[in-house]
Design a protein around this motif. Structure first.
Motif, PDB file in Angstrom:
ATOM      1  N   ALA A   1       9.554 -17.124   3.564  1.00 14.87           N
ATOM      2  CA  ALA A   1      10.421 -15.991   3.906  1.00 14.87           C
ATOM      3  C   ALA A   1       9.629 -14.689   3.841  1.00 14.87           C
ATOM      4  CB  ALA A   1      11.622 -15.940   2.961  1.00 14.87           C
ATOM      5  N   HIS A   2       8.802 -14.559   2.820  1.00 12.84           N
ATOM      6  CA  HIS A   2       7.995 -13.339   2.673  1.00 12.84           C
ATOM      7  C   HIS A   2       7.040 -13.192   3.849  1.00 12.84           C
ATOM      8  CE1 HIS A   2       4.640 -10.927   0.669  1.00 12.84           C
ATOM      9  NE2 HIS A   2       5.649 -10.096   0.812  1.00 12.84           N
ATOM     10  N   ARG A   3       6.460 -14.322   4.277  1.00  9.50           N
ATOM     11  CA  ARG A   3       5.522 -14.310   5.399  1.00  9.50           C
ATOM     12  C   ARG A   3       6.203 -13.810   6.678  1.00  9.50           C
ATOM     13  NH1 ARG A   3       3.628 -17.012   9.417  1.00  9.50           N
ATOM     14  NH2 ARG A   3       5.400 -18.451   9.399  1.00  9.50           N
ATOM     15  N   ARG A   4       7.488 -14.072   6.788  1.00  6.68           N
ATOM     16  CA  ARG A   4       8.208 -13.679   8.006  1.00  6.68           C
ATOM     17  C   ARG A   4       8.648 -12.214   8.009  1.00  6.68           C
ATOM     18  NH1 ARG A   4      12.057 -18.789   9.787  1.00  6.68           N
ATOM     19  NH2 ARG A   4      10.451 -20.390   9.613  1.00  6.68           N
ATOM     20  N   LEU A   5       8.551 -11.571   6.880  1.00  3.84           N
ATOM     21  CA  LEU A   5       8.948 -10.161   6.828  1.00  3.84           C
ATOM     22  C   LEU A   5       7.806  -9.290   7.339  1.00  3.84           C
ATOM     23  CD1 LEU A   5      10.664 -10.003   3.324  1.00  3.84           C
ATOM     24  CD2 LEU A   5      11.789 -10.010   5.557  1.00  3.84           C
ATOM     25  N   ALA A   6       8.159  -8.225   8.025  1.00  2.00           N
ATOM     26  CA  ALA A   6       7.142  -7.312   8.547  1.00  2.00           C
ATOM     27  C   ALA A   6       7.544  -5.889   8.183  1.00  2.00           C
ATOM     28  CB  ALA A   6       7.032  -7.459  10.062  1.00  2.00           C
ATOM     29  N   PHE A   7       6.724  -5.252   7.385  1.00  4.44           N
ATOM     30  CA  PHE A   7       7.034  -3.883   6.965  1.00  4.44           C
ATOM     31  C   PHE A   7       6.134  -2.904   7.697  1.00  4.44           C
ATOM     32  CE2 PHE A   7       8.386  -6.565   3.453  1.00  4.44           C
ATOM     33  CZ  PHE A   7       9.665  -6.073   3.218  1.00  4.44           C
ATOM     34  N   VAL A   8       6.727  -1.874   8.241  1.00  5.89           N
ATOM     35  CA  VAL A   8       5.932  -0.812   8.853  1.00  5.89           C
ATOM     36  C   VAL A   8       5.827   0.314   7.829  1.00  5.89           C
ATOM     37  CG1 VAL A   8       5.744   0.831  10.750  1.00  5.89           C
ATOM     38  CG2 VAL A   8       6.747  -1.453  11.143  1.00  5.89           C
ATOM     39  N   ILE A   9       4.605   0.523   7.354  1.00  6.69           N
ATOM     40  CA  ILE A   9       4.362   1.566   6.353  1.00  6.69           C
ATOM     41  C   ILE A   9       3.386   2.562   6.956  1.00  6.69           C
ATOM     42  CG2 ILE A   9       3.423   2.065   4.056  1.00  6.69           C
ATOM     43  CD1 ILE A   9       4.248  -0.853   3.305  1.00  6.69           C
ATOM     44  N   GLU A  10       3.848   3.785   7.078  1.00  7.18           N
ATOM     45  CA  GLU A  10       3.040   4.836   7.707  1.00  7.18           C
ATOM     46  C   GLU A  10       2.156   5.471   6.626  1.00  7.18           C
ATOM     47  OE1 GLU A  10       5.377   7.383  10.470  1.00  7.18           O
ATOM     48  OE2 GLU A  10       4.619   8.929   9.107  1.00  7.18           O
ATOM     49  N   THR A  11       0.875   5.396   6.843  1.00  5.71           N
ATOM     50  CA  THR A  11      -0.032   6.007   5.860  1.00  5.71           C
ATOM     51  C   THR A  11      -0.480   7.364   6.383  1.00  5.71           C
ATOM     52  OG1 THR A  11      -1.744   4.624   6.812  1.00  5.71           O
ATOM     53  CG2 THR A  11      -0.848   3.895   4.745  1.00  5.71           C
ATOM     54  N   GLY A  12      -0.620   8.288   5.451  1.00 11.20           N
ATOM     55  CA  GLY A  12      -0.840   9.691   5.825  1.00 11.20           C
ATOM     56  C   GLY A  12      -2.207  10.038   6.337  1.00 11.20           C
TER      57      GLY A  12
ATOM     58  N   ARG B   1       0.839  -1.193   0.000  1.00 11.73           N
ATOM     59  CA  ARG B   1       0.000   0.000   0.000  1.00 11.73           C
ATOM     60  C   ARG B   1       0.876   1.246   0.000  1.00 11.73           C
ATOM     61  NH1 ARG B   1       0.034  -2.483   4.622  1.00 11.73           N
ATOM     62  NH2 ARG B   1       0.993  -1.432   6.406  1.00 11.73           N
ATOM     63  N   ALA B   2       0.247   2.377  -0.301  1.00 12.31           N
ATOM     64  CA  ALA B   2       0.997   3.638  -0.336  1.00 12.31           C
ATOM     65  C   ALA B   2       1.333   4.072   1.074  1.00 12.31           C
ATOM     66  CB  ALA B   2       0.159   4.701  -1.033  1.00 12.31           C
ATOM     67  N   GLY B   3       2.419   4.800   1.235  1.00 15.14           N
ATOM     68  CA  GLY B   3       2.803   5.310   2.545  1.00 15.14           C
ATOM     69  C   GLY B   3       4.294   5.520   2.607  1.00 15.14           C
ATOM     70  N   ILE B   4       4.758   5.795   3.834  1.00 13.99           N
ATOM     71  CA  ILE B   4       6.194   5.988   4.028  1.00 13.99           C
ATOM     72  C   ILE B   4       6.744   4.731   4.693  1.00 13.99           C
ATOM     73  CG2 ILE B   4       7.958   7.429   5.140  1.00 13.99           C
ATOM     74  CD1 ILE B   4       6.408   9.116   3.256  1.00 13.99           C
TER      75      ILE B   4
END
Ligand code: ADP
Ligand code: CA
Length: 419
Positions: free
Chosen positions: A408-419, A346-349
């Motif tokens: 491996a993808h399942r184990r990744l966690a991305f924090v994406i800040e949405t505006g 998704r979009a975000g920072i």
């Protein structure tokens, strides 16, 4: 200066500033003992102190860029000009023609770059490819949507990485997709690229079926297939996010042969003769459909999944082929391998990428690379054109390789800040 070729061959690498491909090509050059010159669209830091190593080019103006390359080569002779994307494929063809190096006909590289011309050429040659029509940006999508058969796919004529490619099942979706693509054309960075392209929307019949990608090398018009990749995630739209590539393909031999055949026929139809090609096909009941054929190698960092002979990279093969060296015995290393382009959800920072160590611990995982920059905005498809990163795996079987990538993808966690 004498006219004789230097002991160390000199090769120009055409590397747009936004490319992922720079380090793999530069590294390949140094492994082969080649002097590489980086031709890029922005002046590089060392341009003034090392004029034989860098060349600033307006890659959006192919003829001018080719003339500049020819001028450079008078002073520093070049033995090859290597493109890394669809745009530089045209520049390389024109420049190589001027320099008398083996090359693709510039018209063939142009046709491969423009999706409308690709379709027209393939149709004329009887290569199975989606039916299509081309609409100018000024067309009225409401009128056009009415006469359309569904499902269909709308796309800009010249972008890459599935950017702006949208499926429509209804007239309403058609109209929305058309407007979304028109908005994409209005972005300055896209408008710049469109300088030499037809500014329009291609509308195609939607071709169902499993998708594969083909990586190949042309030499004197003969195609050598280096790898056929399965793309096991269903690509049914509305957007067509690339994720997993696994090789060797699990399709049966006859299907793989038909894929190779269709890719070769498409390259011949276009008139491509030299250097890397990357194709995408859909496997239908009657045989493969050619969705795309590009006069370049695979994008992103994906080439790292391929190794040839005793550890040569795809970029080394490309450079060797361009220099007329023998590629005998350089088969792809035996054993399944796969890569996942980590899509932007998704979009975000992007604030954080976690779980990398845990992802790397999955058996079969070779490398996990986060390529997106922290603190920078992420743009998902259909407007975006980049990935969060790449996961590489090897396994005993293609299934196992694919499963490792998913885990491996399942184990990744991305924090994406949405505006
Ligand atoms: P790009 O050059 O941006 O990658 P493509 O034309 O290759 O654009 O389209 C991207 C993806 O969209 C394809 O790999 C495929 O999954 C899907 N796609 C594109 N055109 C069609 C079509 N006519 N039918 C079915 N899927 C399509
Ligand atoms: Ca494509």
């Amino acid at each position: 200066m004498s006219g004789a070729a230097p002991a160390r061959p000199r090769v120009l690498l055409l590397l747009p500033t936004t490319t992922y491909r720079a380090s793999d090509f530069i590294h390949a050059g140094s492994r082969l003992g080649i002097a590489t010159v980086v031709g890029s669209d922005r002046k590089q830091a060392l341009a003034d102190v090392a004029p034989a190593h860098t060349l600033t080019l307006d890659l959006g103006r192919a003829e001018e860029a080719a003339a500049q390359i020819a001028g450079f080569a008078e002073r520093w002779p070049l033995q090859a000009v290597i493109p890394t994307d669809d745009q530089t494929a045209v520049v390389a063809a024109l420049a190589s023609a001027r320099l008398g190096l083996p090359h693709n006909p510039p018209e063939a590289a142009r046709a491969a770059r423009h999706k409308d011309r690709l379709r027209a050429t393939l149709c004329a040659a009887g290569v199975r490819t989606p039916r299509y029509r081309l609409l100018p940006l000024e067309a009225d999508p409401i009128v056009e949507a009415d006469g359309q058969t569904y499902p269909c796919v709308l796309k800009p004529t010249f972008l890459a990485a599935s950017r702006g490619v949208i499926r429509a099942d209804t007239p309403r979706e058609f109209t929305a997709a058309f407007h979304r693509i028109a908005a994409l054309f209005a972005l300055p960075e896209v408008a710049e690229k469109a300088a030499e392209a037809y500014r329009g929307v291609l509308v195609e019949e939607f071709v169902p079926g499993a998708e594969v990608a083909v990586e190949g090398l042309l030499a004197g018009g003969r195609l050598r297939v280096l790898a056929i990749f399965d793309k096991p995630d269903p690509l049914d739209g509305p957007f067509f996010e690339e994720t997993i590539y696994v090789t060797p393909s699990r399709h049966e031999v006859a299907t793989r042969e038909a894929i190779t055949e269709a890719t070769g026929a498409a390259a011949r139809a276009l008139g491509l003769r030299e250097g890397p090609i990357h194709a995408e096909l859909r496997v239908g009941t009657a045989g493969p459909w050619v969705i795309e054929l590009a006069a370049r190698s695979i994008g992103g960092l994906c080439s790292r999944v391929l190794r040839f002979g005793t550890g040569r990279s795809l970029e080394e093969l490309i450079l060797m082929q361009a220099l007329g060296r023998d590629l005998e015995g350089l088969e792809r290393e035996p054993g399944p391998a796969g890569v996942m382009m980590i899509p932007i959800p998704r979009a975000g920072i992007l604030r954080e990428a976690g779980g990398l160590d845990r992802a790397r611990q999955v058996p079969g995982i070779v490398e996990v690379t986060i390529s997106a920059a922290m603190g920078k905005p992420l743009v998902p498809l259909p407007e975006g054109s980049s990935y969060l990163g790449f996961i590489f795996a090897r396994g005993e079987t293609p299934d196992e390789t694919e499963a490792a990538l998913r885990e491996a993808h399942r184990r990744l966690a991305f924090v994406i800040e949405t505006g």
